[in-house]
Design a protein around this motif. Structure first.
Motif, PDB file in Angstrom:
ATOM      1  N   ASP A  14       0.824  -1.204   0.000  1.00 37.06           N
ATOM      2  CA  ASP A  14       0.000   0.000   0.000  1.00 37.06           C
ATOM      3  C   ASP A  14       0.865   1.264   0.000  1.00 37.06           C
ATOM      4  O   ASP A  14       0.380   2.346   0.274  1.00 37.06           O
ATOM      5  CB  ASP A  14      -0.957   0.016   1.201  1.00 37.06           C
ATOM      6  CG  ASP A  14      -0.228  -0.085   2.532  1.00 37.06           C
ATOM      7  OD1 ASP A  14       1.018   0.030   2.559  1.00 37.06           O
ATOM      8  OD2 ASP A  14      -0.908  -0.280   3.568  1.00 37.06           O
ATOM      9  N   ARG A  15       2.170   1.097  -0.310  1.00 35.25           N
ATOM     10  CA  ARG A  15       3.152   2.173  -0.307  1.00 35.25           C
ATOM     11  C   ARG A  15       3.392   2.724   1.091  1.00 35.25           C
ATOM     12  O   ARG A  15       3.923   3.820   1.273  1.00 35.25           O
ATOM     13  CB  ARG A  15       2.782   3.303  -1.277  1.00 35.25           C
ATOM     14  CG  ARG A  15       2.694   2.853  -2.735  1.00 35.25           C
ATOM     15  CD  ARG A  15       2.601   4.035  -3.681  1.00 35.25           C
ATOM     16  NE  ARG A  15       3.816   4.842  -3.611  1.00 35.25           N
ATOM     17  CZ  ARG A  15       3.825   6.173  -3.699  1.00 35.25           C
ATOM     18  NH1 ARG A  15       2.683   6.834  -3.827  1.00 35.25           N
ATOM     19  NH2 ARG A  15       4.964   6.835  -3.646  1.00 35.25           N
ATOM     20  N   HIS A  16       3.031   1.954   2.085  1.00 41.27           N
ATOM     21  CA  HIS A  16       3.399   2.198   3.476  1.00 41.27           C
ATOM     22  C   HIS A  16       4.106   0.967   4.036  1.00 41.27           C
ATOM     23  O   HIS A  16       5.093   1.080   4.745  1.00 41.27           O
ATOM     24  CB  HIS A  16       2.163   2.499   4.330  1.00 41.27           C
ATOM     25  CG  HIS A  16       1.511   3.804   4.027  1.00 41.27           C
ATOM     26  ND1 HIS A  16       1.374   4.806   4.965  1.00 41.27           N
ATOM     27  CD2 HIS A  16       0.952   4.286   2.897  1.00 41.27           C
ATOM     28  CE1 HIS A  16       0.758   5.843   4.421  1.00 41.27           C
ATOM     29  NE2 HIS A  16       0.476   5.542   3.174  1.00 41.27           N
ATOM     30  N   SER A  17       3.530  -0.179   3.723  1.00 44.54           N
ATOM     31  CA  SER A  17       4.056  -1.448   4.210  1.00 44.54           C
ATOM     32  C   SER A  17       3.882  -2.486   3.106  1.00 44.54           C
ATOM     33  O   SER A  17       3.377  -2.182   2.023  1.00 44.54           O
ATOM     34  CB  SER A  17       3.322  -1.880   5.484  1.00 44.54           C
ATOM     35  OG  SER A  17       1.920  -1.906   5.280  1.00 44.54           O
ATOM     36  N   ALA A  18       4.316  -3.716   3.397  1.00 46.01           N
ATOM     37  CA  ALA A  18       4.281  -4.750   2.364  1.00 46.01           C
ATOM     38  C   ALA A  18       3.999  -6.099   2.990  1.00 46.01           C
ATOM     39  O   ALA A  18       4.331  -6.351   4.154  1.00 46.01           O
ATOM     40  CB  ALA A  18       5.606  -4.803   1.600  1.00 46.01           C
ATOM     41  N   ALA A  19       3.399  -6.975   2.182  1.00 45.30           N
ATOM     42  CA  ALA A  19       3.169  -8.361   2.576  1.00 45.30           C
ATOM     43  C   ALA A  19       3.668  -9.263   1.465  1.00 45.30           C
ATOM     44  O   ALA A  19       3.624  -8.895   0.283  1.00 45.30           O
ATOM     45  CB  ALA A  19       1.682  -8.618   2.829  1.00 45.30           C
ATOM     46  N   LEU A  20       4.138 -10.452   1.840  1.00 47.88           N
ATOM     47  CA  LEU A  20       4.488 -11.481   0.872  1.00 47.88           C
ATOM     48  C   LEU A  20       3.519 -12.640   1.033  1.00 47.88           C
ATOM     49  O   LEU A  20       3.300 -13.137   2.146  1.00 47.88           O
ATOM     50  CB  LEU A  20       5.924 -11.971   1.072  1.00 47.88           C
ATOM     51  CG  LEU A  20       7.044 -10.976   0.770  1.00 47.88           C
ATOM     52  CD1 LEU A  20       8.397 -11.678   0.848  1.00 47.88           C
ATOM     53  CD2 LEU A  20       6.877 -10.313  -0.587  1.00 47.88           C
ATOM     54  N   VAL A  21       2.938 -13.064  -0.099  1.00 47.02           N
ATOM     55  CA  VAL A  21       1.935 -14.122  -0.112  1.00 47.02           C
ATOM     56  C   VAL A  21       2.498 -15.296  -0.893  1.00 47.02           C
ATOM     57  O   VAL A  21       2.985 -15.138  -2.017  1.00 47.02           O
ATOM     58  CB  VAL A  21       0.632 -13.635  -0.780  1.00 47.02           C
ATOM     59  CG1 VAL A  21      -0.455 -14.695  -0.681  1.00 47.02           C
ATOM     60  CG2 VAL A  21       0.161 -12.319  -0.157  1.00 47.02           C
TER      61      VAL A  21
END
Length: 608
Positions: A14-21
């Motif tokens: 979200d251009r604040h944080s990130a997740a890896l799926v």
């Protein structure tokens, strides 16, 4: 320990944080509320450090893609009884007609699960473990959701199915039939903020569609590259945008920490920070792949993050995404690491190294983006001019170089070349910087650097430019010499260096090493993989030398390592061809974009 291949992951941001799926629908890495925040899920680094999975409860096969012109992930699960489609996104906002992504984000990971045919039993496991797996939070059931409280985190999971809670784990099974769709969401706040909440199914549906629309609006507005590998270049532009921090203009080097450069080794670093070098090169790549309109934000961020720069103090080479200076490194001994690669580190000890090349990358980016910098303020002008002054003052000093060696400082050739670049670009930017009075001095020192590099950096016995003055070792960073215009690519010395790198610094697959790892040089034990950025540099240099056929072959060799959703890590394991290092890595996508652009320019020249 975690054993899932790095290439099995996809990024949402979200251009604040990130997740890896993972390919199997498991969120194995998520940091809230910033890229560099402690993780909520970290199964990527240890099986016990938390995850959130949704997938069929029966044998299945998975295929994935990003929805067209977005960073919204779609995973299709095929089973004997039916098909499920899982859509994952960190929700973003957009304003000004798609100019900015990530404005007013709700800190919410949304997951949509739809059955498109037949019927499929589903299993979900929710196992939050805040602070890199240290905390097993208290889970409590609320209407249509589950709260999670532990440490500084307040999480609320929106779930349309009831979960069985026990031992800080929520488990649920249910069946979806053709035409049915359900939405899940994970909302986060700190204890000081308004508590996270359960979201209605209609809200999640609407916000997810808005996120898809925001990415598409941004892509349509910004992405105009129309050369070879167009779709891949555009995708890389979106990846780089996803690695940028909207509130400040910072850009992280990668979304993860401690994914190793060699399996089981100690070369495990935290890349969730803003390197001046990496971020500057990202801005240049976005000039090709995404026509960035946020150049002012980036240079304003650095002006604010690096106050009081003068020739007595070198520019700090990296910052936190909010501009923080102290990034002191520490080890997390409770995490076993990806495939047993320890230690797992957070923070990065390179923050207080001297790396004098950073002035060159920064001023090169300012030069490339000059058309967008008409509105910079006097503080930013002073900062950029001071960077040139500092390069002029410190170019004769030893440093740790682009590869951040933890051995003794040396006179690295690349660092000298980039000090030359800083002055060369500052001279051309003198009007914008209101520094015309310094041009004569900058030009004199620029020419001194050029003569010194040609005299001290060329090794006649090796037949190439080498890693540092007096060295016989090759270094792929010297491929940047023609890219920044220090020498023409068809200069005999440059051609010889290009050939030497291709012949002596590559593995059997034709991928390029940064250099041959030696404890004496970099102060570390163990080997590392081949470096994708360096392989793209080789393609770029060959293109500039007019050798388009060779350039395309090298490019396609490196680009062939993108995973099924177009992402690259930092390195490739020479033994098995597996992606290694932090993921996705901005450097690798930067190299791909710039090499593709260089090859497209060669094609246009030939056509003309």
């Amino acid at each position: 320990m975690s054993t899932i291949p790095i290439a099995d992951y996809a990024l949402v941001s979200d251009r604040h944080s990130a997740a890896l799926v993972s390919r199997d629908g498991s969120v194995d890495w998520l940091c809230f509320p910033r890229f560099d925040s402690p993780s909520v899920f970290a199964r990527l680094l240890d099986d016990e450090a938390g995850h959130w999975s949704i997938h069929p409860a029966v044998p299945h096969q998975a295929s994935r893609r990003y929805l067209d012109r977005t960073m919204v992930l779609e995973t299709t699960f095929s089973t004997a009884s039916g098909t499920l489609v899982l859509t994952d996104a960190l929700l973003v906002g957009a304003d000004n007609g798609g100019h900015r992504l990530g404005v007013g984000v709700p800190r919410l990971l949304a997951r949509r699960l739809a059955c498109t045919d037949g019927e499929v039993p589903v299993e979900t496991v929710y196992r939050p473990r805040p602070e890199y797996g240290l905390i097993a939070p208290i889970l409590s059931e609320v209407p249509s959701g589950v709260t999670s409280r532990g440490g500084a985190e307040w999480l609320v999971l929106t779930t349309p199915v009831r979960l069985s809670l026990g031992e800080a784990i929520g488990r649920g099974t249910f069946t979806l039939r053709a035409g049915e769709t359900v939405y899940f969401g994970l909302h986060r706040s700190t204890l000081e903020e308004t508590p996270a909440r359960v979201w209605a199914q209609e809200e999640l549906a609407s916000r997810l569609e808005s996120t898809i629309g925001a990415w598409r609006s941004w892509s349509d507005l910004h992405q105009a590259y129309n050369g070879p590998w167009r779709d891949l270049v555009h995708h890389c532009g979106r990846v780089l945008q996803a690695l940028s921090f909207q509130p400040s203009g910072a850009i992280v080097a990668a979304a993860t920490t401690s994914l190793p450069e060699g399996v089981g080794g100690e070369r495990n670093w935290d890349y969730r920070y803003t390197w001046v070098r990496d971020a500057s090169l990202t801005m240049e790549a976005l000039w090709v792949a995404a026509c960035p309109d946020e150049a002012n934000d980036f240079f304003s961020f650095l002006t604010t993050a690096a106050p009081s720069l003068d020739r007595k103090k070198s520019l700090q080479i990296m910052f936190g995404v909010g501009g923080e200076h102290d990034l002191s490194e520490r080890i997390l001994p409770h995490l076993r690491g990806w495939r047993g690669s320890r230690p797992v580190r957070v923070g990065n000890g390179a923050w207080n190294q001297q790396q004098i090349d950073v002035y060159g990358e920064l001023l090169d980016a300012a030069h490339r983006l000059a058309d967008q910098l008409d509105g910079i303020d006097d503080d930013t002008r002073h900062f950029l001019a001071a960077c040139a002054d500092t390069a002029a003052e410190r170019w004769t000093e030893k440093d740790q170089g682009i590869w951040e060696v933890r051995g003794e400082p040396r006179h690295f050739l690349y660092s000298k070349v980039m000090c030359w670049t800083a002055l060369d670009r500052a001279i051309e930017l003198a009007g914008l910087l209101r520094a015309e009075d310094r041009v004569k001095q900058w030009a004199r020192i620029r020419d001194d650097i050029h003569r010194t590099v040609l005299r001290e950096g060329w090794n006649r016995d090796v037949g190439a430019f080498t890693q540092y003055f007096g060295s016989s070792a090759l270094d792929a960073s010297n491929l940047m010499m023609p890219i920044v215009g220090f020498l023409p690519a068809d200069d005999p010395r440059m051609l010889a260096t290009i050939d030497a790198v291709e012949e002596r610094l590559t593995d059997e697959a034709g991928l390029v090493y940064r250099y041959r790892a030696e404890g004496e040089v970099d102060g570390l034990e163990g080997e590392e993989g081949t470096f994708l950025l360096c392989t793209f540099w080789l393609a770029h240099a060959l293109a500039l030398a007019g050798q388009g056929v060779r350039a395309r072959a090298v490019f396609e060799r490196a680009a062939g390592y993108v995973n099924d959703v177009g992402l690259l890590a930092e390195e490739v394991d020479p033994a098995g061809g597996e992606l290694l290092g932090n993921f996705p890595q901005a450097f690798s996508h930067i190299g791909l974009v710039n090499a593709a652009w260089a090859i497209s320019e060669v094609r246009q020249t030939v056509a003309a």
